[in-house]
Design a protein around this motif. Structure first.
Motif, PDB file in Angstrom:
ATOM      1  N   ASN A   2      17.610 -35.268 -18.826  1.00 34.64           N
ATOM      2  CA  ASN A   2      16.386 -34.902 -18.139  1.00 34.64           C
ATOM      3  C   ASN A   2      16.705 -34.426 -16.722  1.00 34.64           C
ATOM      4  O   ASN A   2      17.844 -34.541 -16.236  1.00 34.64           O
ATOM      5  N   HIS A   4      15.756 -35.609 -13.873  1.00 35.15           N
ATOM      6  CA  HIS A   4      16.135 -36.659 -12.927  1.00 35.15           C
ATOM      7  C   HIS A   4      17.650 -36.879 -12.947  1.00 35.15           C
ATOM      8  O   HIS A   4      18.286 -37.016 -11.897  1.00 35.15           O
ATOM      9  N   GLN A   5      18.217 -36.908 -14.114  1.00 37.11           N
ATOM     10  CA  GLN A   5      19.669 -37.073 -14.219  1.00 37.11           C
ATOM     11  C   GLN A   5      20.404 -35.922 -13.538  1.00 37.11           C
ATOM     12  O   GLN A   5      21.385 -36.134 -12.826  1.00 37.11           O
ATOM     13  N   GLY A  32      19.903 -47.346  -9.888  1.00 36.43           N
ATOM     14  CA  GLY A  32      19.201 -46.374 -10.720  1.00 36.43           C
ATOM     15  C   GLY A  32      19.940 -45.051 -10.808  1.00 36.43           C
ATOM     16  O   GLY A  32      20.022 -44.433 -11.875  1.00 36.43           O
ATOM     17  N   LYS A  35      23.110 -45.601 -13.025  1.00 31.50           N
ATOM     18  CA  LYS A  35      22.792 -45.696 -14.449  1.00 31.50           C
ATOM     19  C   LYS A  35      22.438 -44.337 -15.021  1.00 31.50           C
ATOM     20  O   LYS A  35      22.863 -43.991 -16.145  1.00 31.50           O
ATOM     21  N   ALA A  36      21.659 -43.535 -14.267  1.00 33.56           N
ATOM     22  CA  ALA A  36      21.266 -42.214 -14.760  1.00 33.56           C
ATOM     23  C   ALA A  36      22.487 -41.326 -14.980  1.00 33.56           C
ATOM     24  O   ALA A  36      22.561 -40.577 -15.966  1.00 33.56           O
ATOM     25  N   ASP A  39      24.335 -42.582 -18.088  1.00 29.54           N
ATOM     26  CA  ASP A  39      23.610 -42.189 -19.309  1.00 29.54           C
ATOM     27  C   ASP A  39      23.860 -40.722 -19.648  1.00 29.54           C
ATOM     28  O   ASP A  39      24.041 -40.374 -20.827  1.00 29.54           O
TER      29      ASP A  39
END
Length: 316
Positions: A2, A4-5, A32, A35-36, A39
């Motif tokens: 996405n 945001h990533q 956060g 982690k993004a 992922d």
């Protein structure tokens, strides 16, 4: 995956792999962001960054390609937003301009005022910095246009066009011995205490180059980024000054009271101010209009062709 990533990965790269700083800029938490990124790496099946413990250490080879693709994706997302803004509210929006102090103080006021007259619902944000910061603000899309003399042409991801040509001026107190000379040389200037720009601003490189070619070492007693500061100290008698032509124009500006000027183009050469846009960016109508207001040598068709890659440059 996405957006945001993508933004987290891009900001981590921009902030020298400092996730705490990236999180602060993005108004989120460091865990956060971490982690993004992890992922996204797991989804792609590659490491974008190498790590030492929990800290990012460097960008991997595939990571560099990922960052290039992310830059294209986020640029086009911003283009989509601008297209939407243009066609839903054609006469409104926010226009961000990045420039050096000299451009903001002496060159931009009239074009900005005329743009506001033509587009009264457009809000203008003026960002100031050194030439490298101006370039980076355009690259980071904090500004849609950059105006500076140095550095802009050094970035391949910027489309730059010459805007106007200017020269340096010698600023002298009234009654100074040099004011009585018909012909002033670099040797004459080097014999007096000199006040001029910081090395990264307003054509200072040309000044240094001219003295070096004559094997002269000027006695620079004060360096500044602001032309008004230079002329203020000349008025106080600390030395003679070398300032940008733009700072001396107009009818008896306050910063020039009690001072005389002499052109130095024949000694120091000429400077070219440039405008810059991010390559591939979508430019709204008022951005084209502002470029035309900056210089009668710029017009919408020329800028549009340059943005499409058909015009690499043109000469003044």
């Amino acid at each position: 995956m996405n957006l945001h990533q993508f933004r987290f990965v891009q900001e981590a790269s921009r902030r020298n792999l400092n996730l705490t700083e990236a999180a602060r800029v993005l108004h989120t938490s460091q865990p956060g962001v971490s982690k993004a990124i992890i992922d996204l790496e797991q989804e792609l099946g590659i490491d974008i960054f190498t790590r030492h413990g929990k800290r990012l250490k460097s960008i991997t080879e595939p990571g560099r390609h990922v960052l290039e693709s992310i830059a294209v994706i986020l640029r086009e997302v911003n283009n989509l937003k601008r297209i939407g803004e243009e066609y839903t509210a054609q006469d409104t929006g926010t226009f961000s301009i990045a420039s050096t102090h000299t451009q903001a103080r002496y060159v931009l006021p009239q074009p900005v005022a005329r743009l506001r007259q033509a587009w009264p619902k457009v809000s203008i944000r003026l960002h100031q910095g050194n030439p490298q910061q101006v370039a980076q603000m355009v690259l980071d899309e904090q500004a849609e246009i950059g105006v500076a003399t140095e550095s802009l042409a050094d970035y391949p991801d910027l489309v730059t066009l010459p805007c106007y040509e200017w020269q340096h001026m010698l600023a002298l107190p009234e009654g100074h011995p040099l004011a009585r000379q018909k012909r002033i040389t670099l040797e004459d200037i080097a014999a007096w205490p000199l006040i001029t720009y910081h090395p990264s601003f307003t054509g200072r490189a040309l000044i240094d180059q001219a003295f070096a070619q004559r094997e002269l070492q000027p006695r620079i007693v004060l360096e500044a980024i602001d032309s008004d500061v230079i002329t203020t100290y000349v008025q106080l008698g600390l030395g003679i000054g070398i300032v940008a032509e733009m700072a001396t124009q107009g009818s008896a500006p306050e910063n020039m009271r009690g001072l005389l000027t002499r052109p130095l183009g024949h000694l120091l050469g000429s400077n070219v101010a440039r405008v810059a846009f991010k390559r591939g960016a979508y430019l709204r109508q008022f951005v084209y209009h502002f470029a035309e207001l900056l210089s009668d040598r710029l017009d919408r068709d020329l800028v549009a062709k340059a943005m499409q890659g058909h015009v690499a440059d043109y000469e003044l």
